[in-house]
Design a protein around this motif. Structure first.
Motif, PDB file in Angstrom:
ATOM      1  N   THR A  88     -23.315 -49.279  23.145  1.00 50.52           N
ATOM      2  CA  THR A  88     -23.902 -48.032  22.641  1.00 50.52           C
ATOM      3  C   THR A  88     -25.320 -47.894  23.184  1.00 50.52           C
ATOM      4  OG1 THR A  88     -24.700 -49.150  20.641  1.00 50.52           O
ATOM      5  CG2 THR A  88     -22.555 -48.059  20.511  1.00 50.52           C
ATOM      6  N   LEU A  89     -25.829 -46.678  23.172  1.00 48.04           N
ATOM      7  CA  LEU A  89     -27.193 -46.434  23.631  1.00 48.04           C
ATOM      8  C   LEU A  89     -28.198 -47.001  22.629  1.00 48.04           C
ATOM      9  CD1 LEU A  89     -26.814 -42.720  24.781  1.00 48.04           C
ATOM     10  CD2 LEU A  89     -27.009 -44.729  26.257  1.00 48.04           C
ATOM     11  N   ASP A  90     -29.293 -47.542  23.135  1.00 46.82           N
ATOM     12  CA  ASP A  90     -30.337 -48.106  22.278  1.00 46.82           C
ATOM     13  C   ASP A  90     -31.689 -47.795  22.917  1.00 46.82           C
ATOM     14  OD1 ASP A  90     -32.092 -49.537  20.758  1.00 46.82           O
ATOM     15  OD2 ASP A  90     -31.017 -51.435  20.863  1.00 46.82           O
ATOM     16  N   LYS A  91     -32.438 -46.893  22.296  1.00 47.52           N
ATOM     17  CA  LYS A  91     -33.718 -46.477  22.871  1.00 47.52           C
ATOM     18  C   LYS A  91     -34.760 -47.591  22.835  1.00 47.52           C
ATOM     19  CE  LYS A  91     -35.496 -44.421  18.575  1.00 47.52           C
ATOM     20  NZ  LYS A  91     -36.013 -43.176  17.963  1.00 47.52           N
ATOM     21  N   ASN A  92     -34.544 -48.599  21.998  1.00 47.50           N
ATOM     22  CA  ASN A  92     -35.492 -49.707  21.892  1.00 47.50           C
ATOM     23  C   ASN A  92     -35.057 -50.935  22.682  1.00 47.50           C
ATOM     24  OD1 ASN A  92     -37.282 -48.353  20.066  1.00 47.50           O
ATOM     25  ND2 ASN A  92     -35.804 -48.731  18.428  1.00 47.50           N
ATOM     26  N   MET A  93     -34.107 -50.758  23.585  1.00 49.98           N
ATOM     27  CA  MET A  93     -33.576 -51.904  24.326  1.00 49.98           C
ATOM     28  C   MET A  93     -34.648 -52.611  25.135  1.00 49.98           C
ATOM     29  SD  MET A  93     -30.611 -53.333  24.477  1.00 49.98           S
ATOM     30  CE  MET A  93     -30.442 -55.001  25.114  1.00 49.98           C
ATOM     31  N   ILE A  94     -35.579 -51.881  25.710  1.00 49.94           N
ATOM     32  CA  ILE A  94     -36.627 -52.503  26.508  1.00 49.94           C
ATOM     33  C   ILE A  94     -37.480 -53.437  25.651  1.00 49.94           C
ATOM     34  CG2 ILE A  94     -38.142 -50.493  26.216  1.00 49.94           C
ATOM     35  CD1 ILE A  94     -38.023 -52.951  29.180  1.00 49.94           C
ATOM     36  N   ILE A  95     -37.743 -53.065  24.407  1.00 50.52           N
ATOM     37  CA  ILE A  95     -38.520 -53.919  23.504  1.00 50.52           C
ATOM     38  C   ILE A  95     -37.732 -55.176  23.169  1.00 50.52           C
ATOM     39  CG2 ILE A  95     -39.705 -54.042  21.284  1.00 50.52           C
ATOM     40  CD1 ILE A  95     -40.957 -52.079  23.233  1.00 50.52           C
ATOM     41  N   ARG A  96     -36.432 -55.015  22.959  1.00 55.29           N
ATOM     42  CA  ARG A  96     -35.596 -56.178  22.656  1.00 55.29           C
ATOM     43  C   ARG A  96     -35.583 -57.160  23.824  1.00 55.29           C
ATOM     44  NH1 ARG A  96     -29.900 -53.952  21.145  1.00 55.29           N
ATOM     45  NH2 ARG A  96     -29.433 -56.180  21.345  1.00 55.29           N
ATOM     46  N   ILE A  97     -35.427 -56.643  25.036  1.00 47.10           N
ATOM     47  CA  ILE A  97     -35.392 -57.513  26.209  1.00 47.10           C
ATOM     48  C   ILE A  97     -36.730 -58.227  26.382  1.00 47.10           C
ATOM     49  CG2 ILE A  97     -35.312 -57.523  28.738  1.00 47.10           C
ATOM     50  CD1 ILE A  97     -32.583 -57.345  27.522  1.00 47.10           C
ATOM     51  N   LEU A  98     -37.827 -57.494  26.181  1.00 51.60           N
ATOM     52  CA  LEU A  98     -39.157 -58.108  26.275  1.00 51.60           C
ATOM     53  C   LEU A  98     -39.276 -59.264  25.281  1.00 51.60           C
ATOM     54  CD1 LEU A  98     -42.506 -56.115  26.454  1.00 51.60           C
ATOM     55  CD2 LEU A  98     -42.315 -58.250  25.199  1.00 51.60           C
ATOM     56  N   THR A 131     -29.730 -42.893  29.288  1.00 55.09           N
ATOM     57  CA  THR A 131     -30.839 -41.976  29.553  1.00 55.09           C
ATOM     58  C   THR A 131     -32.176 -42.485  29.050  1.00 55.09           C
ATOM     59  OG1 THR A 131     -30.319 -40.798  27.487  1.00 55.09           O
ATOM     60  CG2 THR A 131     -29.352 -39.941  29.523  1.00 55.09           C
ATOM     61  N   TYR A 132     -32.197 -43.660  28.435  1.00 57.99           N
ATOM     62  CA  TYR A 132     -33.440 -44.186  27.873  1.00 57.99           C
ATOM     63  C   TYR A 132     -34.267 -44.908  28.932  1.00 57.99           C
ATOM     64  CZ  TYR A 132     -31.681 -43.010  23.243  1.00 57.99           C
ATOM     65  OH  TYR A 132     -31.228 -42.340  22.141  1.00 57.99           O
ATOM     66  N   PRO A 133     -35.565 -45.100  28.657  1.00 57.07           N
ATOM     67  CA  PRO A 133     -36.461 -45.740  29.631  1.00 57.07           C
ATOM     68  C   PRO A 133     -35.963 -47.113  30.074  1.00 57.07           C
ATOM     69  CG  PRO A 133     -37.741 -44.761  27.853  1.00 57.07           C
ATOM     70  CD  PRO A 133     -36.297 -44.673  27.436  1.00 57.07           C
ATOM     71  N   LYS A 134     -36.229 -47.410  31.357  1.00 63.11           N
ATOM     72  CA  LYS A 134     -35.836 -48.706  31.920  1.00 63.11           C
ATOM     73  C   LYS A 134     -37.052 -49.564  32.262  1.00 63.11           C
ATOM     74  CE  LYS A 134     -31.477 -46.913  33.722  1.00 63.11           C
ATOM     75  NZ  LYS A 134     -30.609 -46.731  34.919  1.00 63.11           N
ATOM     76  N   SER A 135     -38.180 -49.210  31.683  1.00 61.70           N
ATOM     77  CA  SER A 135     -39.372 -50.049  31.799  1.00 61.70           C
ATOM     78  C   SER A 135     -40.227 -49.822  30.565  1.00 61.70           C
ATOM     79  CB  SER A 135     -40.169 -49.719  33.061  1.00 61.70           C
ATOM     80  OG  SER A 135     -40.869 -48.503  32.916  1.00 61.70           O
ATOM     81  N   LEU A 136     -41.074 -50.794  30.267  1.00 61.42           N
ATOM     82  CA  LEU A 136     -41.918 -50.687  29.081  1.00 61.42           C
ATOM     83  C   LEU A 136     -42.882 -49.515  29.195  1.00 61.42           C
ATOM     84  CD1 LEU A 136     -42.867 -51.852  26.376  1.00 61.42           C
ATOM     85  CD2 LEU A 136     -44.428 -53.342  27.654  1.00 61.42           C
ATOM     86  N   SER A 139     -41.591 -46.161  28.307  1.00 60.80           N
ATOM     87  CA  SER A 139     -41.279 -45.953  26.885  1.00 60.80           C
ATOM     88  C   SER A 139     -42.527 -45.725  26.030  1.00 60.80           C
ATOM     89  CB  SER A 139     -40.510 -47.159  26.342  1.00 60.80           C
ATOM     90  OG  SER A 139     -41.342 -48.302  26.292  1.00 60.80           O
ATOM     91  N   LEU A 140     -43.702 -45.851  26.626  1.00 59.66           N
ATOM     92  CA  LEU A 140     -44.943 -45.749  25.860  1.00 59.66           C
ATOM     93  C   LEU A 140     -45.769 -44.545  26.296  1.00 59.66           C
ATOM     94  CD1 LEU A 140     -46.055 -49.496  26.104  1.00 59.66           C
ATOM     95  CD2 LEU A 140     -44.817 -48.414  24.218  1.00 59.66           C
ATOM     96  N   ASP A 152     -46.331 -54.218  32.487  1.00 63.16           N
ATOM     97  CA  ASP A 152     -45.022 -53.565  32.464  1.00 63.16           C
ATOM     98  C   ASP A 152     -43.912 -54.609  32.286  1.00 63.16           C
ATOM     99  OD1 ASP A 152     -43.298 -51.484  32.428  1.00 63.16           O
ATOM    100  OD2 ASP A 152     -43.503 -50.947  34.530  1.00 63.16           O
ATOM    101  N   TRP A 153     -42.735 -54.137  31.897  1.00 63.41           N
ATOM    102  CA  TRP A 153     -41.550 -54.991  31.751  1.00 63.41           C
ATOM    103  C   TRP A 153     -40.348 -54.153  32.136  1.00 63.41           C
ATOM    104  CZ3 TRP A 153     -42.986 -59.858  30.368  1.00 63.41           C
ATOM    105  CH2 TRP A 153     -41.971 -60.810  30.240  1.00 63.41           C
ATOM    106  N   LYS A 154     -39.614 -54.587  33.133  1.00 59.83           N
ATOM    107  CA  LYS A 154     -38.506 -53.784  33.644  1.00 59.83           C
ATOM    108  C   LYS A 154     -37.191 -54.105  32.937  1.00 59.83           C
ATOM    109  CE  LYS A 154     -40.506 -53.044  38.222  1.00 59.83           C
ATOM    110  NZ  LYS A 154     -40.316 -53.181  39.688  1.00 59.83           N
TER     111      LYS A 154
END
Length: 314
Positions: A88-98, A131-136, A139-140, A152-154
């Motif tokens: 599923t889509l997750d707009k906070n995925m970049i934060i989770r990966i970081l 469609t959500y951001p693919k870098s930190l 998203s900010l 940054d965090w990709k």
């Protein structure tokens, strides 16, 4: 929904426990398909302490691990690779990966061992485009004056629907990707090819795409003839469609996961009735909503040409 997600998660882990599949997807994610990571140079770190997210502060606190973590040698230098599966889509995925990556570094430091670099990516099997951001930074909301000072965090995202299977070398992974993509598109003709594939690959693709495949649809043995398998599947769905829709007057209780299979069935029924379907109509059917597909199913006996179909679904 949680059962579907858990099934997809388990299937993803099973797929990438295979060294060949894991090396191939990593080479695709990081090196545009070049064979840099070798299957024989992978080390499993599943449920290793380095994969643990945080510390257990309470006796009853549940341990949480990353989905898939492997150590790989690249020209003699080891790195840690983390893969997160998302259905599923997750707009906070970049934060989770970081957070996951940072925790892997912290765990390595606290263990007193040499700190290895960490690379991560998302294996996304959802039916909607990511469609959500693919870098930190994306998203900010960063003041222009501070952009150069924010690290940054990709977030590499591999969308199952968009993977170029021509760049894959591993046969199992290639099968799963190609079958999944055909199921997502409702491409009956591409699925109904006279070739042998592994039953396990077929099942994996069905789980990723939430296609309604049952054990009775599959022949015995480790391999399956796609032409025969799809004929069996569509015959069952045609029978069920008659019971649920054509006799009762409506398709009731149809789960979202059966949408792809319904498209397959309708295309096959229309080909039987009309002899052939034009490419524009096939594409239109692939994009048609569930409500319109249900209406088309109820009127299947009244269809005499493509114009009749378009009047219903447009």
């Amino acid at each position: 929904m949680s059962q579907i997600r858990n099934a997809s998660d388990s299937t993803c882990k099973k797929l990438f426990r295979d060294d060949g599949c894991f090396a191939d997807i990593c080479n695709y994610a990081f090196f545009q398909g070049k064979q840099i990571i070798k299957p024989e140079e992978l080390v499993s770190r599943e449920n290793d302490v380095s994969t643990l997210m945080g510390k257990e502060l309470l006796p009853m606190e549940t341990k949480r691990y990353r989905d898939i973590v492997r150590k790989a040698s690249i020209n003699g230098n080891y790195m840690i690779i983390g893969v997160e599966h998302q259905s599923t889509l997750d707009k906070n995925m970049i934060i989770r990966i970081l957070n996951y990556d940072a925790q892997l570094y912290i765990n390595q430091v606290e263990s007193g061992k040499e700190v290895r670099p960490v690379g991560s990516f998302v294996f996304y099997t959802g039916d909607k485009e990511w469609t959500y951001p693919k870098s930190l930074k994306e998203s900010l909301k960063i003041p222009p004056e501070m952009k150069d000072y924010i690290n940054d965090w990709k977030l590499p995202v591999l969308e199952l629907q968009k993977i170029d299977s021509g760049m894959l070398k591993n046969q199992r992974l290639k099968e799963v990707v190609e079958i999944s993509q055909s199921m997502f598109k409702g491409d009956y003709e591409k699925l109904r090819t006279n070739r042998m594939i592994s039953v396990e690959s077929f099942k994996m693709a069905a789980i990723f795409t939430h296609t309604d495949i049952k054990e009775e649809d599959l022949p015995e043995g480790d391999e399956i003839n796609m032409c025969k398998a799809m004929d069996q599947l569509f015959q069952r769905m045609r029978d069920e469609g008659e019971v649920l829709g054509l006799e009762k007057g409506e398709l009731i209780g149809l789960e979202k996961g059966k949408l792809n299979t319904l498209r397959f069935t309708l295309k096959e029924q229309l080909k039987v009735k009309l002899g052939t379907l034009s490419s524009p109509l096939e594409e239109r059917l692939t994009e048609t909503s569930l409500e319109k597909l249900n209406e088309l199913t109820l009127n299947i006996f009244n269809i005499n040409n493509e114009e009749d179909v378009l009047r219903i679904i447009c």
